[in-house]
Write an enzyme that holds these catalytic residues in place. Structure first.
Site: not given
Length: 292
Positions: A14, A213
């Site tokens: 969704l 990171e």
């Protein structure tokens, strides 16, 4: 009579650009980078399932929906009601955005349904979908705009292909990662915009980026944003976001200089001025233009 409105957290098909996103086309999206506690699994049928839990996070999007839309989602998720035989249960749980916490509906599996299912890395369905590509577009908004450390690390060739200056709408730059010597850059959801350098990288480059990171140490996480390059939209472009966001902290001068050096003559003049003004106004930083 006005229709009642509900909050719903979605984490799989969704979500924006995924196969069932049409069911939420008319809904207001409050957040595209929110999360809730739980564990995400790959069902093997082209959609994920979440179970409840307090030791990890599941990332997704938060929407307002009407009663009619809720009924459609119930039908899609195989939820017939409390006490019925359901494919997914519909529960209420706290969802965390960059700016607030919201009690919202979430569709979940029971623990008995996830036997032998594979956990989805990073708790993000989009990571499962897009991180295995051979070539990936990567949006850099912080020090990775600057090539100096690529040279020192011997990976400059892996960042040689630059797709262009990318614009990400509805986000702003924030120094919300507190390190030992000051803040590190992040982007948070807002009504502003962020500009950066978009690289075309190979899948093998992800390991370097994960180490740089702090992904393996749960400092930043891979995430996906929509980017505009020369007026063309590119969906689901990789970037990295701070996991545990804190109050903004002044970045070290060397780090701020890296960001400005990478941005200079690449991002728009307006955005470059904004970067400098924010450093000056928020943290009273005055960087020597000759060092950039």
């Amino acid at each position: 009579m006005m229709s009642k409105t509900y909050h719903v957290f979605v984490y799989g098909t969704l979500r924006q650009h995924e196969v069932n996103c049409r069911l939420l086309k008319e809904s207001k999206c409050h957040s595209r980078q929110c999360w809730t506690y739980g564990v995400l699994y790959n069902t093997g049928y082209g959609y994920p399932a979440m179970t409840q839990g307090m030791t990890s996070r599941v990332y997704g999007e938060l929407y307002d929906i009407t009663t009619e839309q809720l009924n459609r989602l119930d039908s899609l998720e195989g939820y017939a009601g409390k006490g019925q035989i359901n494919h997914y249960d519909r529960i209420t749980q706290t969802v965390y955005t960059d700016n607030s916490t919201v009690e919202t509906f979430v569709y979940v599996f029971t623990s008995s349904q996830i036997t032998n299912l594979e956990k989805i890395k990073f708790g993000d369905w989009k990571c499962h979908r897009y991180l295995n590509k051979d070539e990936i577009l990567y949006f850099a908004y912080g020090s990775c705009m600057d090539s100096e450390r690529f040279h020192r690390s011997g990976v400059k060739d892996q960042f040689a292909l630059v797709a262009g200056c990318g614009i990400v709408k509805n986000y702003s730059l924030a120094y919300s990662r507190k390190s030992h010597d000051g803040g590190r850059a992040d982007i948070i959801e807002s009504n502003q915009w962020v500009e950066g350098k978009v690289y075309q990288i190979k899948n093998k480059t992800l390991d370097y980026l994960y180490k740089r990171e702090g992904v393996y140490m749960n400092i930043y996480r891979p995430a996906f944003v929509d980017v505009i390059i020369d007026g063309v939209w590119y969906n689901d472009v990789l970037t990295f976001l701070v996991i545990d966001k804190e109050k903004e902290t002044a970045p070290p001068e060397q780090y701020a200089a890296e960001i400005l050096r990478g941005a200079k003559s690449f991002v728009s003049d307006r955005y470059y001025k904004k970067l400098k003004d924010d450093l000056s106004n928020q943290f009273s930083m005055k960087l020597n233009e000759e060092e950039i």
